[in-house]
Scaffold this motif. Structure first.
Motif, PDB file in Angstrom:
ATOM      1  N   GLU A  53       0.821  -1.189  -0.118  1.00 27.64           N
ATOM      2  CA  GLU A  53      -0.155  -0.141   0.023  1.00 27.64           C
ATOM      3  C   GLU A  53       1.049   1.181   0.008  1.00 27.64           C
ATOM      4  O   GLU A  53       0.527   2.149  -0.637  1.00 27.64           O
ATOM      5  CB  GLU A  53      -0.876  -0.006   1.132  1.00 27.64           C
ATOM      6  CG  GLU A  53      -2.042  -1.174   1.324  1.00 27.64           C
ATOM      7  CD  GLU A  53      -1.347  -2.565   1.932  1.00 27.64           C
ATOM      8  OE1 GLU A  53      -0.226  -2.391   2.618  1.00 27.64           O
ATOM      9  OE2 GLU A  53      -1.842  -3.496   1.694  1.00 27.64           O
ATOM     10  N   GLN A  56       2.152   1.459  -3.404  1.00 33.71           N
ATOM     11  CA  GLN A  56       1.451   2.210  -4.551  1.00 33.71           C
ATOM     12  C   GLN A  56       1.262   3.879  -4.212  1.00 33.71           C
ATOM     13  O   GLN A  56       0.943   4.598  -4.999  1.00 33.71           O
ATOM     14  CB  GLN A  56       0.140   1.447  -4.221  1.00 33.71           C
ATOM     15  CG  GLN A  56      -0.901   1.535  -5.436  1.00 33.71           C
ATOM     16  CD  GLN A  56      -0.229   1.407  -6.774  1.00 33.71           C
ATOM     17  OE1 GLN A  56       0.140   0.282  -6.999  1.00 33.71           O
ATOM     18  NE2 GLN A  56      -0.177   2.244  -7.697  1.00 33.71           N
ATOM     19  N   HIS A  57       1.250   3.910  -2.870  1.00 35.84           N
ATOM     20  CA  HIS A  57       0.881   5.325  -2.665  1.00 35.84           C
ATOM     21  C   HIS A  57       2.129   6.211  -3.272  1.00 35.84           C
ATOM     22  O   HIS A  57       1.936   7.335  -3.543  1.00 35.84           O
ATOM     23  CB  HIS A  57       0.959   5.660  -0.884  1.00 35.84           C
ATOM     24  CG  HIS A  57       0.268   7.004  -0.514  1.00 35.84           C
ATOM     25  ND1 HIS A  57      -0.711   7.530  -0.946  1.00 35.84           N
ATOM     26  CD2 HIS A  57       0.923   7.940   0.303  1.00 35.84           C
ATOM     27  CE1 HIS A  57      -0.828   8.702  -0.537  1.00 35.84           C
ATOM     28  NE2 HIS A  57       0.401   8.861   0.355  1.00 35.84           N
TER      29      HIS A  57
END
Length: 96
Positions: A53, A56-57
């Motif tokens: 996560e 991806q950020h």
């Protein structure tokens, strides 16, 4: 998550990359790829982040942003493809 970063300035250091990506989560490793012949950076790197996560950020926020005067491209790294050596003269030698 393994991240591919391209269009890097030859002056960009691994610590600068680490700092940029650390703003989005924990960075496990940063590796600028060097040319074997010249020992100079090839203009791309790989950054590995602990959490998918966070990676991806980082991709969403750093892609097409400026780092050391260059607009960098940031994407999830694809698995390395196997190289075919069939055209290599090494395969023409007999092994005893």
């Amino acid at each position: 998550m393994n991240i591919y970063v391209s269009n890097l300035s030859f002056n960009t250091s691994e610590s600068e990359l680490n700092q940029a990506f650390s703003a989005f989560g924990q960075v496990n490793s940063t590796k600028i790829i060097m040319d074997r012949e010249t020992g100079r950076p090839r203009g791309f790197a790989f950054v590995e982040m602990t959490q998918k996560e966070d990676g991806q950020h980082a991709i969403n926020n750093l892609n097409n942003t400026e780092l050391n005067g260059f607009s960098i491209s940031v994407a999830e790294a694809r698995p390395r493809e196997e190289r075919s050596y069939s055209n290599n003269s090494f395969n023409n030698y007999k092994r005893y």
